[in-house]
Design a protein around this motif. Structure first.
Motif, PDB file in Angstrom:
ATOM      1  N   LYS A 348     -42.546  11.931 -50.688  1.00  0.00           N
ATOM      2  CA  LYS A 348     -42.068  11.611 -52.154  1.00  0.00           C
ATOM      3  C   LYS A 348     -41.985  12.915 -53.093  1.00  0.00           C
ATOM      4  CE  LYS A 348     -44.077   9.237 -56.252  1.00  0.00           C
ATOM      5  NZ  LYS A 348     -45.041   8.488 -56.653  1.00  0.00           N
ATOM      6  N   PHE A 349     -42.889  13.900 -52.659  1.00  0.00           N
ATOM      7  CA  PHE A 349     -42.654  15.227 -53.626  1.00  0.00           C
ATOM      8  C   PHE A 349     -41.162  15.815 -53.089  1.00  0.00           C
ATOM      9  CE2 PHE A 349     -43.070  19.698 -54.599  1.00  0.00           C
ATOM     10  CZ  PHE A 349     -43.686  19.632 -55.894  1.00  0.00           C
ATOM     11  N   GLY A 350     -40.951  15.681 -51.866  1.00  0.00           N
ATOM     12  CA  GLY A 350     -39.626  16.426 -51.442  1.00  0.00           C
ATOM     13  C   GLY A 350     -38.616  15.668 -51.782  1.00  0.00           C
ATOM     14  N   LEU A 351     -38.507  14.393 -51.966  1.00  0.00           N
ATOM     15  CA  LEU A 351     -37.510  13.553 -52.571  1.00  0.00           C
ATOM     16  C   LEU A 351     -37.172  13.901 -53.974  1.00  0.00           C
ATOM     17  CD1 LEU A 351     -37.944  10.050 -50.897  1.00  0.00           C
ATOM     18  CD2 LEU A 351     -36.080  11.823 -50.443  1.00  0.00           C
ATOM     19  N   GLY A 352     -38.303  14.053 -54.929  1.00  0.00           N
ATOM     20  CA  GLY A 352     -38.258  14.417 -56.227  1.00  0.00           C
ATOM     21  C   GLY A 352     -37.417  15.695 -56.231  1.00  0.00           C
ATOM     22  N   LEU A 353     -38.072  16.809 -55.571  1.00  0.00           N
ATOM     23  CA  LEU A 353     -37.475  18.097 -55.547  1.00  0.00           C
ATOM     24  C   LEU A 353     -35.917  18.178 -55.219  1.00  0.00           C
ATOM     25  CD1 LEU A 353     -38.170  21.218 -55.992  1.00  0.00           C
ATOM     26  CD2 LEU A 353     -38.782  21.243 -53.607  1.00  0.00           C
ATOM     27  N   PHE A 354     -35.561  17.359 -54.244  1.00  0.00           N
ATOM     28  CA  PHE A 354     -34.158  17.314 -53.546  1.00  0.00           C
ATOM     29  C   PHE A 354     -33.316  17.000 -54.777  1.00  0.00           C
ATOM     30  CE2 PHE A 354     -30.684  15.350 -51.110  1.00  0.00           C
ATOM     31  CZ  PHE A 354     -30.373  16.462 -50.435  1.00  0.00           C
ATOM     32  N   SER A 355     -33.785  15.853 -55.352  1.00  0.00           N
ATOM     33  CA  SER A 355     -32.613  15.362 -56.571  1.00  0.00           C
ATOM     34  C   SER A 355     -32.741  16.332 -57.787  1.00  0.00           C
ATOM     35  CB  SER A 355     -33.428  13.916 -56.939  1.00  0.00           C
ATOM     36  OG  SER A 355     -33.446  13.058 -55.911  1.00  0.00           O
ATOM     37  N   VAL A 356     -33.759  16.785 -58.044  1.00  0.00           N
ATOM     38  CA  VAL A 356     -33.598  17.942 -59.209  1.00  0.00           C
ATOM     39  C   VAL A 356     -32.861  19.202 -58.851  1.00  0.00           C
ATOM     40  CG1 VAL A 356     -35.166  19.607 -60.232  1.00  0.00           C
ATOM     41  CG2 VAL A 356     -35.860  17.299 -60.208  1.00  0.00           C
ATOM     42  N   ILE A 357     -32.740  19.459 -57.504  1.00  0.00           N
ATOM     43  CA  ILE A 357     -32.167  20.717 -57.007  1.00  0.00           C
ATOM     44  C   ILE A 357     -30.555  20.136 -56.888  1.00  0.00           C
ATOM     45  CG2 ILE A 357     -31.128  21.759 -55.029  1.00  0.00           C
ATOM     46  CD1 ILE A 357     -34.280  22.109 -53.950  1.00  0.00           C
ATOM     47  N   PHE A 358     -30.262  18.887 -56.791  1.00  0.00           N
ATOM     48  CA  PHE A 358     -28.807  18.452 -57.147  1.00  0.00           C
ATOM     49  C   PHE A 358     -28.512  18.375 -58.425  1.00  0.00           C
ATOM     50  CE2 PHE A 358     -27.791  16.909 -52.653  1.00  0.00           C
ATOM     51  CZ  PHE A 358     -26.483  17.271 -52.577  1.00  0.00           C
ATOM     52  N   ASP A 359     -29.315  17.877 -59.333  1.00  0.00           N
ATOM     53  CA  ASP A 359     -29.193  17.938 -60.746  1.00  0.00           C
ATOM     54  C   ASP A 359     -28.556  19.231 -61.255  1.00  0.00           C
ATOM     55  OD1 ASP A 359     -29.384  15.164 -60.732  1.00  0.00           O
ATOM     56  OD2 ASP A 359     -31.722  15.324 -61.227  1.00  0.00           O
TER      57      ASP A 359
END
Length: 401
Positions: A348-359
């Protein structure tokens, strides 16, 4: 009838009656009302403070019972009393049990009955959470609601941009197609686990002391996401889109996902796997889509050398939601001393971090790489190497800022 025959008949009748009475007496201790239950199922305690739960015992028994509280982890809490003795033939009664918090953490507390088999203790459990700080708990709750709202309204800037421009040129159709499939599968998972009794029974059989992880806000978010994405797809049919379409690569990926879902559905219908497993497979596909859905839009922006048509407002709201989601996880990990939830199971933390990096990457594209640049496409032949897209003007650029 002779006297010996009459005697033998009465003796058989007495034996049958005695056996029936013993069976009834034995069965009386296993009536449906013979059970123990704990309320509430979720208890919060501050370090250095106490809270309490209620143990309810129903049924009358012809033997003394001892109910002992068992802790999943030692040294986190103290249970007082640690055990309760119920005398034979006692009426139904409620017992208040105190829980004192020593160290932050999470644990299950359940009841063991002695002698075994007299009382049903399946509902006699409670999940205890010991907190560092009550203030951090409330801050985490507020943060959770803020990112829930941010993610919920993040769909509307793109819808507004499409409406104002009367065009969806610049919005990648692969992103939209992956998004709708992901949110539909997420909705199936939430609805199935929240509303279908058979699925809930499978879940609690697999996790006897578990609590349903789906809340009403999860249902609202997923269904709202489906409706908003569907509305965006309708805009793609109504407004100018030039030659944009779903790519062959995206169709292959969606086809693979479709085969997995179809096979899982057949296996669940033929009782090879459970319906709970089918819903878990749907959730795994949703997670996979979250990892790849931004790639087509980022690549399209790179090819066009422009972000016109792709709402930066959507990115800001998604960035806020993802950042606050990770912040809440960090706050909870500190407050519950539960860092394993981040580093031991980083999905879950990794998915959130991945989305933020794309943002962040999209922001760099919009404000740095392609700032004030008109979109173009490379073409071959004797024509000009660049062509401007239709219906773009300076107002379009100001809308995107």
């Amino acid at each position: 009838m002779s006297v010996p025959a009459l005697y033998r008949s009465r003796k058989k009748l007495s034996t049958v009656l005695l056996f029936t009475l013993c069976l009834m007496q034995y069965a009386s201790s296993f009536t449906e009302a013979s059970y123990a239950a704990i309320t509430p199922k979720d208890l919060t305690v501050l370090v250095g403070n106490s809270n309490s739960f209620t143990l309810e015992v129903f049924g009358e028994y012809n033997t003394d019972l001892t109910l002992t509280f068992v802790e999943q982890h030692d040294s986190i809490v103290t249970i007082d009393p640690s055990s309760i003795v119920i005398l034979a033939n006692s009426p139904p009664k409620e017992y208040e049990v105190s829980v004192y918090g020593h160290d932050p953490g999470r644990l299950d507390v359940w009841v063991n009955a002695t002698p075994d088999g007299i009382i049903d203790t399946n509902e006699a459990f409670v999940k205890v959470t010991v907190l560092h700080s009550n203030a951090i708990y409330h801050i985490s709750s507020v943060v959770g609601w803020i990112y829930f709202v941010a993610w919920s309204i993040s769909f509307y800037p793109q819808i507004y941009i499409n409406f104002k421009r009367k065009s969806v040129v610049g919005l990648n159709f692969d992103f939209i197609s992956l998004n709708i499939v992901g949110f539909v599968l997420y909705s199936l998972f939430n609805l199935g686990l929240f509303y279908i009794p058979e699925v809930q029974e499978e879940y609690f059989n697999r996790y006897p002391r578990g609590l349903n992880p789906i809340q009403v806000n999860d249902i609202f978010f997923s269904l709202h996401a489906v409706l908003a994405t569907t509305f965006t797809i309708v805009q793609c049919f109504l407004y100018e889109r030039e030659n944009q379409r779903v790519s062959t690569t995206a169709r292959i990926i969606l086809g693979i996902f479709g085969v997995v879902i179809l096979v899982s559905l057949i296996l669940a219908a033929t009782i090879v796997i459970t319906w709970l497993d089918f819903l878990y497979y749907c959730s795994y596909i949703k997670l996979s889509i979250t990892l790849i859905k931004y790639v087509p839009q980022a690549y399209m922006n790179y090819r066009r050398k422009s972000t016109v048509g792709w709402s930066i407002g959507n990115i800001f709201l998604d960035f806020v939601g993802g950042t606050l989601s990770m912040l809440q996880m960090i706050l909870n990990a500190y407050n519950y001393n539960d860092w394993v939830s981040i580093f031991g199971d980083p999905t879950k933390f990794g998915l959130g971090l991945f989305s933020v990096i794309f943002d962040i990457f999209f922001m760099i594209q919009h404000y740095v790489l392609y700032r004030r640049m008109e979109p173009y496409m490379e073409i071959t032949g004797n024509n000009s190497p660049e062509i401007e897209e239709n219906n773009l003007n300076e107002n379009n650029e100001s809308d995107e800022k």
